[in-house]
Design an enzyme around this catalytic site. Structure first.
Site, PDB file in Angstrom:
ATOM      1  N   ASP A 235      -5.825  -7.316  16.830  1.00 34.39           N
ATOM      2  CA  ASP A 235      -4.703  -6.407  17.045  1.00 34.39           C
ATOM      3  C   ASP A 235      -4.948  -5.100  16.298  1.00 34.39           C
ATOM      4  OD1 ASP A 235      -2.288  -5.624  18.179  1.00 34.39           O
ATOM      5  OD2 ASP A 235      -1.094  -6.399  16.516  1.00 34.39           O
TER       6      ASP A 235
ATOM      7  N   ASP B 246      -2.975  -7.005   8.236  1.00 33.20           N
ATOM      8  CA  ASP B 246      -2.678  -8.069   9.201  1.00 33.20           C
ATOM      9  C   ASP B 246      -3.941  -8.665   9.817  1.00 33.20           C
ATOM     10  OD1 ASP B 246      -0.062  -7.672   8.649  1.00 33.20           O
ATOM     11  OD2 ASP B 246       0.546  -7.072  10.663  1.00 33.20           O
TER      12      ASP B 246
ATOM     13  N   VAL C  27       0.862  -1.182   0.000  1.00 33.87           N
ATOM     14  CA  VAL C  27       0.000   0.000   0.000  1.00 33.87           C
ATOM     15  C   VAL C  27       0.899   1.233   0.000  1.00 33.87           C
ATOM     16  CG1 VAL C  27      -1.777   1.282   1.230  1.00 33.87           C
ATOM     17  CG2 VAL C  27      -1.834  -1.218   1.210  1.00 33.87           C
TER      18      VAL C  27
END
Length: 467
Positions: free
Chosen positions: A138, A155, A96
């Site tokens: 997370d 993630d 990105v």
């Protein structure tokens, strides 16, 4: 260690990828820039941090990551591939081109309109993933990437994959004694290693991230990791209001609700958060102030020029009418007074619009202690009334005031011409004929001034002769 991991990745992926430099970050993984040879595109290769490998089943980790790879959404960075290199689990993701939310926060506080846009994008990504049974575990500024005005979450599912791949429940803590995740953003149930932890843990982390975006610090900043985890389970964060008074009440309430200790007291779905943020954006007291941001600003010089031009035109029309048809004597000065009242209204509108525009588009200043620099009373009042003050309303009000005054002049002139009410003349009322003769007797002078009566008589005679 960096060269060793890169060498391992090169041996495993050298045929398909050209491994480049290691990117900043850390946490649960090591990240390397790479070029995928077949498509000549830039990707990132993430390797599970070696200190987390103890007790992890590589095959089970790969299966869990493949579940996250099924996510295809504009606000989710997808997993492209996964595997292991000499027992070192890796996975690839698109690169990105932008910056992380952590980097954006380091550059300074974020304007409210940008905060809401980022939060809405993240909430949409969470809603999509949660709807497909994938939990992040997370959520934090490091895992939110910003590019071209859009936010994406990266993630996804990695923390859950590590937890699920543990071959022993006792391995729920890392070697540093911290639960998997980041203490500043971990939900109470994560801190307690509750096996019933579900997607609502992400909503707590989301609330902690939103709190930091608005105030500059997560809820329990300044504490040690263990103290932070204890506070997440037992203490309430300080309310947002005193820390950032300009945050609209619905947004502040949403953030504080996400930070509730009990998962049942938080929003139950990320889609619920999206609906609240949509309401914040569309309401009259919206943080993004659509009237200010969409309508654009009118330079004060242009506004004053328009007012001056309108004043000149109206005054000329009233003066011309006074000369040609004989308006009442107060018409011209009265018109000037009405037009003059428009000047402070224009300056007020300009100040309110300028204050609101700056509030919603520029980052506020921070004190050395990290809090927001308080704004002046006039600035605060201007922001609060900004949804009700606009150039369009000012122009309409000005036109209405001028129109009402001109209508009053016209009504007075009509009443005078037709002898209606006290404005009517004696001739219009029929009490005096046209060209009728009037006899004006001399005024009697007081004893103290023998010339006063004669003077008044001559002055009145002259005035009547000119009427």
């Amino acid at each position: 260690m960096i060269d060793d991991i890169r060498a391992v990745l090169t041996d495993a992926l050298g045929a398909t990828h050209e491994i480049g430099a290691e990117l900043g970050g850390g946490g649960m993984s090591r990240t390397f820039l790479a070029t995928e040879r077949a498509l000549n595109r830039t990707v990132v290769v993430k390797v599970l941090a070696p200190e987390l490998l103890a007790g992890v089943s590589v095959e089970r980790f790969k299966r869990e990551v493949m579940l996250a790879a099924s996510l295809q959404h504009p606000h989710v960075v997808p997993v492209l591939a996964t595997g292991d290199a000499q027992g070192l689990p890796w996975f690839t993701m698109p690169f990105v081109d932008g910056q992380s939310l952590r980097q954006r926060l380091a550059a300074g506080p974020i304007a409210l309109s940008e905060v809401v846009q980022i939060l809405r994008d993240v909430a949409r990504g969470l809603a999509f993933a949660h709807g497909r049974g994938v939990v992040h575990r997370d959520i934090k500024p490091d895992n939110v990437l910003l590019s071209d005005g859009s936010a994406t979450v990266t993630d996804f599912g990695i923390a859950k994959a590590i937890t699920a791949a543990r071959t022993s429940p006792s391995m729920g803590l890392t070697g540093t004694g911290m639960s998997l995740g980041t203490p500043a953003y971990m939900s109470p149930e994560q801190a307690a290693a509750d096996p019933a932890t579900d997607h609502r843990a992400d909503l707590y982390s989301y609330g902690a991230m939103a709190y930091e975006m608005l105030t500059g610090f997560p809820p329990f900043a300044g504490m040690s990791p263990s103290r932070m985890l204890a506070a997440a389970m037992s203490e309430r964060p300080e309310p947002l209001g005193p820390k950032r008074p300009d945050v609209p009440a619905p947004l502040a309430a949403l953030v504080m609700r996400c930070l509730e200790k009990q998962a049942s007291d938080r929003p139950q779905q990320a889609s619920d958060i999206v609906k609240v943020l949509d309401t914040v954006l569309s309401s009259g007291a919206a943080v993004s102030a659509p009237a200010v941001l969409q309508g654009g600003r009118v330079p004060v010089g242009k506004a004053l020029a328009m007012w001056a031009g309108a004043t000149a035109v109206v005054m000329f029309v009233v003066w011309s009418a006074s000369v040609s048809v004989g308006l009442p004597a107060w018409a011209l000065p009265g018109t000037g007074a009405v037009m003059a009242l428009g000047l402070p209204m224009i300056l007020l509108t300009w100040y309110v619009q300028r204050s609101a525009y700056r509030q919603f588009t520029q980052t506020p200043q921070v004190t050395p202690g990290g809090g927001m620099v308080p704004q002046g009373t006039l600035h605060t009042m201007a922001v609060k009334v900004s949804p009700h003050v606009s150039w369009r309303r000012t122009w309409i009000a000005g036109a209405a005031a001028v129109g009402a005054f001109l209508l009053a002049i016209g009504s007075f002139s009509v009443a005078r011409a037709y002898g209606i009410g006290p404005a009517g003349t004696l001739i219009a009322k029929g009490a005096l004929e046209q060209n009728a003769k009037l006899i004006l007797a001399d005024f009697k002078s007081p004893a103290s001034d023998s010339t006063l009566g004669v003077t008044l008589t001559e002055a009145l005679r002259a005035d009547l002769a000119q009427s």
